[in-house]
Design a protein around this motif. Structure first.
Motif, mmCIF file in Angstrom:
data_model
loop_
_atom_site.group_PDB
_atom_site.id
_atom_site.type_symbol
_atom_site.label_atom_id
_atom_site.label_comp_id
_atom_site.label_asym_id
_atom_site.label_seq_id
_atom_site.Cartn_x
_atom_site.Cartn_y
_atom_site.Cartn_z
ATOM 1 N N ARG A 104 0.823 -1.225 0.000
ATOM 2 C CA ARG A 104 0.000 0.000 0.000
ATOM 3 C C ARG A 104 0.851 1.267 0.000
ATOM 4 N NH1 ARG A 104 -4.963 0.173 4.001
ATOM 5 N NH2 ARG A 104 -4.469 2.389 3.875
ATOM 6 N N ASP A 106 0.154 4.398 0.558
ATOM 7 C CA ASP A 106 0.035 5.385 1.641
ATOM 8 C C ASP A 106 0.766 4.905 2.895
ATOM 9 O OD1 ASP A 106 -1.852 3.359 1.863
ATOM 10 O OD2 ASP A 106 -3.385 4.651 2.741
ATOM 11 N N HIS A 107 0.770 3.592 3.120
ATOM 12 C CA HIS A 107 1.569 3.053 4.234
ATOM 13 C C HIS A 107 3.051 3.371 4.030
ATOM 14 C CE1 HIS A 107 -1.389 -0.260 5.764
ATOM 15 N NE2 HIS A 107 -1.944 0.914 5.642
ATOM 16 N N GLY A 110 3.732 7.002 4.659
ATOM 17 C CA GLY A 110 3.656 7.199 6.100
ATOM 18 C C GLY A 110 4.910 6.681 6.798
ATOM 19 N N VAL B 150 -8.494 5.631 3.139
ATOM 20 C CA VAL B 150 -8.260 6.959 2.571
ATOM 21 C C VAL B 150 -7.102 7.620 3.304
ATOM 22 C CG1 VAL B 150 -9.256 9.272 2.263
ATOM 23 C CG2 VAL B 150 -10.710 7.246 1.971
ATOM 24 N N TYR B 168 -11.953 9.268 10.994
ATOM 25 C CA TYR B 168 -11.250 10.203 11.880
ATOM 26 C C TYR B 168 -11.346 11.592 11.242
ATOM 27 C CZ TYR B 168 -9.452 5.629 13.143
ATOM 28 O OH TYR B 168 -9.369 4.296 13.479
ATOM 29 N N THR B 182 -2.634 9.909 7.097
ATOM 30 C CA THR B 182 -2.752 8.561 6.535
ATOM 31 C C THR B 182 -3.683 7.695 7.377
ATOM 32 O OG1 THR B 182 -0.828 7.708 7.761
ATOM 33 C CG2 THR B 182 -0.404 8.656 5.594
ATOM 34 N N LEU B 183 -4.107 6.577 6.799
ATOM 35 C CA LEU B 183 -4.857 5.532 7.506
ATOM 36 C C LEU B 183 -6.230 5.981 7.984
ATOM 37 C CD1 LEU B 183 -2.024 3.850 9.589
ATOM 38 C CD2 LEU B 183 -2.496 3.745 7.151
#
Lengths: 206, 206
Positions: A104, A106-107, A110, B150, B168, B182-183
């Motif tokens: 992933r 976005d992981h 991050g 997202v 969130y 993130t997350l």
């Protein structure tokens, strides 16, 4: 400060390149994010600690590894940060992170941009299948080789940077955009980055 | 503004996921970064234009594709930007980028965080094997589904963000660090991001 070291296996793509793979195989203290334990089993490598919220762990695996599982349920931190925090609690202050990229997107972003927040309390680097990310808090030299591809990331864009021995030198420059410091190149067996301001992240291709 | 669209294949990992792969196969105008032409040949897909500095192209390939090769030697832009600029010159203003992630990590970060600079002049999105990156210049709704992962990236950290229908929620918040947005997760078939300040990049998992 005496350094006590560990390798953290994060839950991205399992390493393929021999450098992170060897580090993983020869680690004397291997901390595994819980989502990565299946991959580690498949590779026949033993973890010394498994850290995470355990959401992704089957009951069988929970039983099997009950002696080395450490449960953290804090939703405000990601899996990698949970493993880093476990290391800090165990007075480990020299960490090599592998398996934190791929999968992933976005992981991955991050994980990379969390590095400066870890480096306040420990020495840390991240090894991918392509190169090394090092968060840097102060000016320093880097070992290198002629032609090594180098990228400098300035996550908070305020840092004033001067480089020495790179193909495209910076002189008291800010990098307003994250892409602006990418695709540089070392001109010799070392280069230097001097800066004032928030931490940088330096990427060096193998 | 009438939209004229193209797909750009960048020089990262060749797409594996069916969504970017189908887009690549069915594109009516496929612009290929020069370093990716071998992968495209292997996949049996035809490019309509090949753009780049041609450093990585063999003489055989240069001859074979001479009618569709467009040479740009500007060292200040990366391969993806050269392809985007070629599209702009050809009045193409709706671009889908595939193959821009995977392989060298610094290229990937560069490619993702270049997206806001493209979006001033065209509609653009990037599809990876895991999800979609969309640069956003102004407040808008996003189509989604319950549970969609997202992430919101605020590259210049100054943008004041309010979200609706995410797990969130942000309320007039800045994201000081790239990992802070993130997350997150969608709570329904759409979510909304309102903001003031520099562009954001939104990532939605498939």
């Amino acid at each position: 400060m005496r350094l006590k070291s560990a390798v953290i296996l994060a839950n991205g793509s399992f390493p393929v390149h021999e450098i992170p793979l060897n580090i993983l195989k020869t680690s004397e203290c291997l901390v595994c994010c819980d989502g990565a334990i299946n991959k580690l089993e498949t590779a026949g490598i033993k973890a010394h600690a498994i850290v995470g919220d355990l959401d992704s762990l089957s009951n069988d695996l929970k039983r099997k590894y009950q002696d080395i599982i450490h449960h953290f349920s804090n939703q405000d931190t990601n899996d990698l940060t949970k493993a880093v925090n476990w290391c800090l609690m165990n007075k480990i202050n020299d960490i090599t992170i592998v398996g934190a990229t791929g999968e992933r997107d976005d992981h991955m972003i991050g994980n990379i941009f969390l590095l400066p927040s870890y480096t306040k309390k420990m020495k840390v680097k991240m090894l991918t299948d392509y190169g090394i990310f090092t968060p840097v808090m102060r000016s320093r030299n880097f070992d290198s080789y002629i032609g090594q591809q180098v990228s400098i990331f300035s996550p908070q864009a305020e840092t004033i940077i001067t480089t020495a021995n790179l193909r495209y030198e910076l002189t008291n420059q800010k990098l307003d955009m994250l892409w602006q410091g990418t695709l540089n190149e070392s001109m010799g067996d070392s280069f230097r980055i001097d800066f004032e301001g928030p931490s940088l992240i330096v990427y060096q291709e193998y």
